[in-house]
Design an enzyme around this catalytic site. Structure first.
Site, PDB file in Angstrom:
ATOM      1  N   HIS A 131       1.544  -3.278  11.070  1.00 23.10           N
ATOM      2  CA  HIS A 131       2.344  -2.970   9.880  1.00 23.10           C
ATOM      3  C   HIS A 131       1.680  -1.865   9.063  1.00 23.10           C
ATOM      4  CE1 HIS A 131       4.730  -3.965   6.176  1.00 23.10           C
ATOM      5  NE2 HIS A 131       3.615  -3.553   5.587  1.00 23.10           N
ATOM      6  N   GLU A 132       0.364  -1.953   8.889  1.00 25.09           N
ATOM      7  CA  GLU A 132      -0.346  -0.946   8.088  1.00 25.09           C
ATOM      8  C   GLU A 132      -0.400   0.404   8.805  1.00 25.09           C
ATOM      9  OE1 GLU A 132      -0.777  -1.612   5.151  1.00 25.09           O
ATOM     10  OE2 GLU A 132      -0.531  -3.775   5.275  1.00 25.09           O
ATOM     11  N   HIS A 135       2.820   2.157   8.234  1.00 26.70           N
ATOM     12  CA  HIS A 135       2.904   2.849   6.948  1.00 26.70           C
ATOM     13  C   HIS A 135       2.319   4.259   7.063  1.00 26.70           C
ATOM     14  CE1 HIS A 135       4.657   0.127   4.121  1.00 26.70           C
ATOM     15  NE2 HIS A 135       3.742  -0.807   4.264  1.00 26.70           N
ATOM     16  N   GLU A 206       8.875  -1.171   3.221  1.00 27.40           N
ATOM     17  CA  GLU A 206       8.216  -2.367   3.743  1.00 27.40           C
ATOM     18  C   GLU A 206       8.974  -2.918   4.941  1.00 27.40           C
ATOM     19  OE1 GLU A 206       5.294  -3.792   3.022  1.00 27.40           O
ATOM     20  OE2 GLU A 206       4.913  -2.146   1.648  1.00 27.40           O
TER      21      GLU A 206
END
Length: 281
Positions: A131-132, A135, A206
């Site tokens: 997930h990071e 980003h 997100e």
């Protein structure tokens, strides 16, 4: 509607608000001027975001010898994402959480808390880090900075308008009270609308990072299971962190505080988990 399309539609709404408010005060030039001022104010935080957020959270660098499994996961995900390997930090907090920062993939960093390493298994850690990395790949720091600059410009324009009216300035609407009323409504509603749109953009990114991260990890299950644990522990274990940095984390580290969902930088955890499980292949 994909999250990417939704993001740009919301950006369009911010642009319209900025132009409308700018034309009331100083024409198109006025709107553009205030946007440049807001962009300059946000540029410093954007350009030095990796250093600023790391310092704000008290995170410290960790070597590959100290955390070989962590390095292995980040290196593998970075290769899949096609980005340089980011710097790796650990945040000294018992609350399980993580964040990514950096102005571009070449100047990026990821950080996980001590609590996350102690609580999650490898599949869940991989889901969070995916997930990071997403980003970073999706350049969400840049997008968030532009949204913040536009919302900031709208707020500054509204402030100028308010002070102008206070000192007897503003448009010459003596013969058109309806125009003055419309200006006042715009003055009140535009900054609120801009803030809500900015937060909606954050929530959209997100969702997109969840989707991209699940694909990088090869399964949405690890991230979904991690989010369950992170949310539950965030309600019980506080984190000493500045509210200015709270939006950077995978879940709001200030979750224990009562916040209206409308004014949250993060989507509801239940929705994120439901979407991830719907992706299972």
């Amino acid at each position: 509607m994909t999250n990417t399309i939704k993001t740009w539609l919301l950006m369009g709404v911010l642009t319209v608000l900025l132009v409308l408010l700018g034309r009331v005060i100083g024409g198109t030039t006025g709107a553009f001027t205030f946007f440049l001022i807001a962009l300059a104010m946000n540029f410093i935080s954007y350009y030095f975001s990796d250093t600023l957020v790391i310092k704000m959270t008290g995170s410290y660098p960790v070597s590959e010898a100290e955390a070989p499994e962590l390095y292995s996961i980040v290196r593998n995900l970075s290769l899949k994402a096609g980005i340089p390997m980011p710097k790796i930090y650990i945040t000294p907090s018992p609350q399980p959480n993580a964040f990514a920062t950096g102005r571009n993939p070449e100047h990026a960093a990821v950080a996980v808390t001590e609590g996350l390493l102690n609580l999650l298994n490898r599949q869940e850690i991989e889901g969070v880090l995916a997930h990071e990395i997403a980003h970073i790949k999706n350049r969400d720091i840049l997008i968030g900075t532009i949204a913040a600059a536009m919302a900031g410009a709208i707020s500054m324009l509204a402030d100028v308008f308010r002070w102008g009216l206070f000192f007897g300035g503003g448009r010459d609407d003596d013969n058109n009270p309806g125009g003055l009323i419309a200006d006042l409504i715009l003055l009140i509603l535009a900054p609120i609308a801009a803030l809500l749109v900015q937060l909606a953009i954050s929530r959209s990114r997100e969702y997109l990072a969840d989707e991209t991260g699940a694909k990088l990890a090869g399964s949405p299950v690890g991230l979904a299971e991690a989010l369950k644990k992170l949310h539950a522990y965030s309600l019980r274990i506080p984190m000493e962190v500045s509210p200015a940095a709270s939006h950077m984390f995978i879940i709001n580290p200030l979750n224990g505080r009562a916040l209206m969902a409308l004014f949250s930088t993060h989507p509801p955890i239940e929705d994120r988990i439901e979407r991830l499980y719907a992706m299972r292949w």
